[in-house]
Every structure is written in C-alpha cells, then in structure tokens.
Design a protein around this motif. Sequence first.
Motif, PDB file in Angstrom:
ATOM      1  N   SER A   1     -24.379  20.470  21.325  1.00 51.08           N
ATOM      2  CA  SER A   1     -22.923  20.448  21.197  1.00 51.08           C
ATOM      3  C   SER A   1     -22.381  21.830  20.833  1.00 51.08           C
ATOM      4  O   SER A   1     -21.365  22.275  21.380  1.00 51.08           O
ATOM      5  N   ALA A   2     -23.057  22.503  19.938  1.00 51.73           N
ATOM      6  CA  ALA A   2     -22.629  23.849  19.546  1.00 51.73           C
ATOM      7  C   ALA A   2     -22.757  24.812  20.724  1.00 51.73           C
ATOM      8  O   ALA A   2     -21.869  25.631  20.971  1.00 51.73           O
ATOM      9  N   PHE A   3     -23.851  24.703  21.470  1.00 52.23           N
ATOM     10  CA  PHE A   3     -24.055  25.581  22.625  1.00 52.23           C
ATOM     11  C   PHE A   3     -22.933  25.392  23.636  1.00 52.23           C
ATOM     12  O   PHE A   3     -22.332  26.358  24.117  1.00 52.23           O
ATOM     13  N   GLU A   4     -22.627  24.138  23.961  1.00 44.04           N
ATOM     14  CA  GLU A   4     -21.575  23.875  24.935  1.00 44.04           C
ATOM     15  C   GLU A   4     -20.203  24.309  24.414  1.00 44.04           C
ATOM     16  O   GLU A   4     -19.392  24.843  25.169  1.00 44.04           O
ATOM     17  N   SER A   5     -19.950  24.106  23.149  1.00 45.49           N
ATOM     18  CA  SER A   5     -18.670  24.528  22.573  1.00 45.49           C
ATOM     19  C   SER A   5     -18.503  26.036  22.658  1.00 45.49           C
ATOM     20  O   SER A   5     -17.446  26.528  23.053  1.00 45.49           O
ATOM     21  N   VAL A   6     -19.532  26.768  22.301  1.00 42.41           N
ATOM     22  CA  VAL A   6     -19.456  28.226  22.276  1.00 42.41           C
ATOM     23  C   VAL A   6     -19.384  28.803  23.687  1.00 42.41           C
ATOM     24  O   VAL A   6     -18.628  29.741  23.939  1.00 42.41           O
ATOM     25  N   THR A   7     -20.150  28.243  24.615  1.00 38.50           N
ATOM     26  CA  THR A   7     -20.166  28.792  25.979  1.00 38.50           C
ATOM     27  C   THR A   7     -19.041  28.233  26.845  1.00 38.50           C
ATOM     28  O   THR A   7     -18.800  28.734  27.946  1.00 38.50           O
ATOM     29  N   GLY A   8     -18.346  27.201  26.366  1.00 39.75           N
ATOM     30  CA  GLY A   8     -17.285  26.589  27.158  1.00 39.75           C
ATOM     31  C   GLY A   8     -17.835  25.835  28.358  1.00 39.75           C
ATOM     32  O   GLY A   8     -17.189  25.711  29.387  1.00 39.75           O
ATOM     33  N   SER A   9     -19.024  25.324  28.213  1.00 40.04           N
ATOM     34  CA  SER A   9     -19.732  24.676  29.315  1.00 40.04           C
ATOM     35  C   SER A   9     -19.988  23.210  29.007  1.00 40.04           C
ATOM     36  O   SER A   9     -19.967  22.796  27.849  1.00 40.04           O
ATOM     37  N   PHE A  10     -20.236  22.451  30.056  1.00 41.41           N
ATOM     38  CA  PHE A  10     -20.706  21.071  29.913  1.00 41.41           C
ATOM     39  C   PHE A  10     -22.067  20.947  30.598  1.00 41.41           C
ATOM     40  O   PHE A  10     -22.447  19.875  31.071  1.00 41.41           O
ATOM     41  N   CYS A  11     -22.799  22.056  30.648  1.00 37.86           N
ATOM     42  CA  CYS A  11     -24.044  22.107  31.410  1.00 37.86           C
ATOM     43  C   CYS A  11     -25.092  21.119  30.908  1.00 37.86           C
ATOM     44  O   CYS A  11     -25.790  20.495  31.716  1.00 37.86           O
ATOM     45  N   LEU A  12     -25.212  20.951  29.614  1.00 41.87           N
ATOM     46  CA  LEU A  12     -26.237  20.050  29.069  1.00 41.87           C
ATOM     47  C   LEU A  12     -25.804  18.596  29.220  1.00 41.87           C
ATOM     48  O   LEU A  12     -26.621  17.730  29.563  1.00 41.87           O
ATOM     49  N   THR A  13     -24.539  18.337  28.996  1.00 43.53           N
ATOM     50  CA  THR A  13     -23.997  16.990  29.197  1.00 43.53           C
ATOM     51  C   THR A  13     -24.197  16.575  30.647  1.00 43.53           C
ATOM     52  O   THR A  13     -24.654  15.461  30.932  1.00 43.53           O
ATOM     53  N   ASN A  14     -23.856  17.473  31.574  1.00 48.36           N
ATOM     54  CA  ASN A  14     -24.005  17.178  33.001  1.00 48.36           C
ATOM     55  C   ASN A  14     -25.467  17.032  33.407  1.00 48.36           C
ATOM     56  O   ASN A  14     -25.795  16.185  34.240  1.00 48.36           O
ATOM     57  N   LEU A  15     -26.341  17.834  32.809  1.00 46.91           N
ATOM     58  CA  LEU A  15     -27.775  17.742  33.115  1.00 46.91           C
ATOM     59  C   LEU A  15     -28.316  16.364  32.735  1.00 46.91           C
ATOM     60  O   LEU A  15     -29.000  15.714  33.537  1.00 46.91           O
ATOM     61  N   LEU A  16     -28.005  15.901  31.545  1.00 47.63           N
ATOM     62  CA  LEU A  16     -28.475  14.586  31.103  1.00 47.63           C
ATOM     63  C   LEU A  16     -27.842  13.470  31.927  1.00 47.63           C
ATOM     64  O   LEU A  16     -28.513  12.510  32.299  1.00 47.63           O
ATOM     65  N   ALA A  17     -26.553  13.606  32.209  1.00 51.33           N
ATOM     66  CA  ALA A  17     -25.873  12.585  33.008  1.00 51.33           C
ATOM     67  C   ALA A  17     -26.504  12.485  34.390  1.00 51.33           C
ATOM     68  O   ALA A  17     -26.785  11.381  34.876  1.00 51.33           O
TER      69      ALA A  17
END
Length: 146
Positions: A87-103
């Motif tokens: 969550s911190a990584f996505e917040s800082v980078t402005g990305s949803f890359c990990l959320t999208n990867l898991l989805a």
Amino acid sequence: MPRRIRDPLTMDLFNIPRAQAPTPGNLDLDIALRCALSEALKHCEQDRYRVAADMSRLTGHDISKYMLDAYTADSRSDHNFPLRYASAFESVTGSFCLTNLLAKARGCEVLVGDDALLAELGRVEQMEAELKHQKAALKRYLEARK
C-alpha cells in the motif's frame, strides 16, 4: 461490406478476466512482481531514494533505496518484496501495479475513479432495463386477465 476499424482507445466490453486454473507453480508471481515494481519505479516522478524515504515514513520501517533495488533485481531472488509495504509503495509511486497484478492473477479487474463510476452506471442501466421488462410483463399479464 465496409471494413470496420477498431478504435484503439475503446475498451473491449467483452474482455472478461478469468482466473488461472490453480496448478502447481503457475501462481508464482516473483518475476511478474519484480517487473511490476520496476515499471512503477521507472514511471514514478520521484527517484528511488525519495520513494524509499516516503515508504519509510508511511510504514514506520526503515526502507532503503538498496532494498528497492534488491526487490526489483532478477538476480536477487532471495530478496522478496513484503506485502505489508504494498500500500505504501503504490501510494508513493501513484501506481496500482501491485493491486492490478494480484487482481489479474486471480481473474479480476480493478476499476478506479471514473472507470468504477462508469461500471456502476452500466449496472444501474441494466437494472433499469430489467425493471422495464418486468413492468411490461406485469402489464401484459394484467391486461390478459381482463
């Protein structure tokens, strides 16, 4: 018959995500995770030092630029990115890359912002159409009883 050209900006309405059949090894996301992290960092406005500092502030754990390097390096398979930092990584980078990867791995798709609102609008319109059909059927039934 004229040839139809597909607009590359229009999403495929029938592209339905499907979960992979869970077989041994096909849900190992190590390489995909490293790629997703690398891409997010590459497209982030901040450098890795700033990302690490901001993640440290948000999580309360010391995270260094060198840890981010290890999490993204193919040669460092012994260094795995902790889910607790996602969550911190996505917040800082402005990305949803990990959320999208898991989805994607689970056969889902994540909708954010206007996309989520458009999907909800589509659902409401479908409900309206179903109610209109049900109303018409009830009227036909009542008229037939007269």
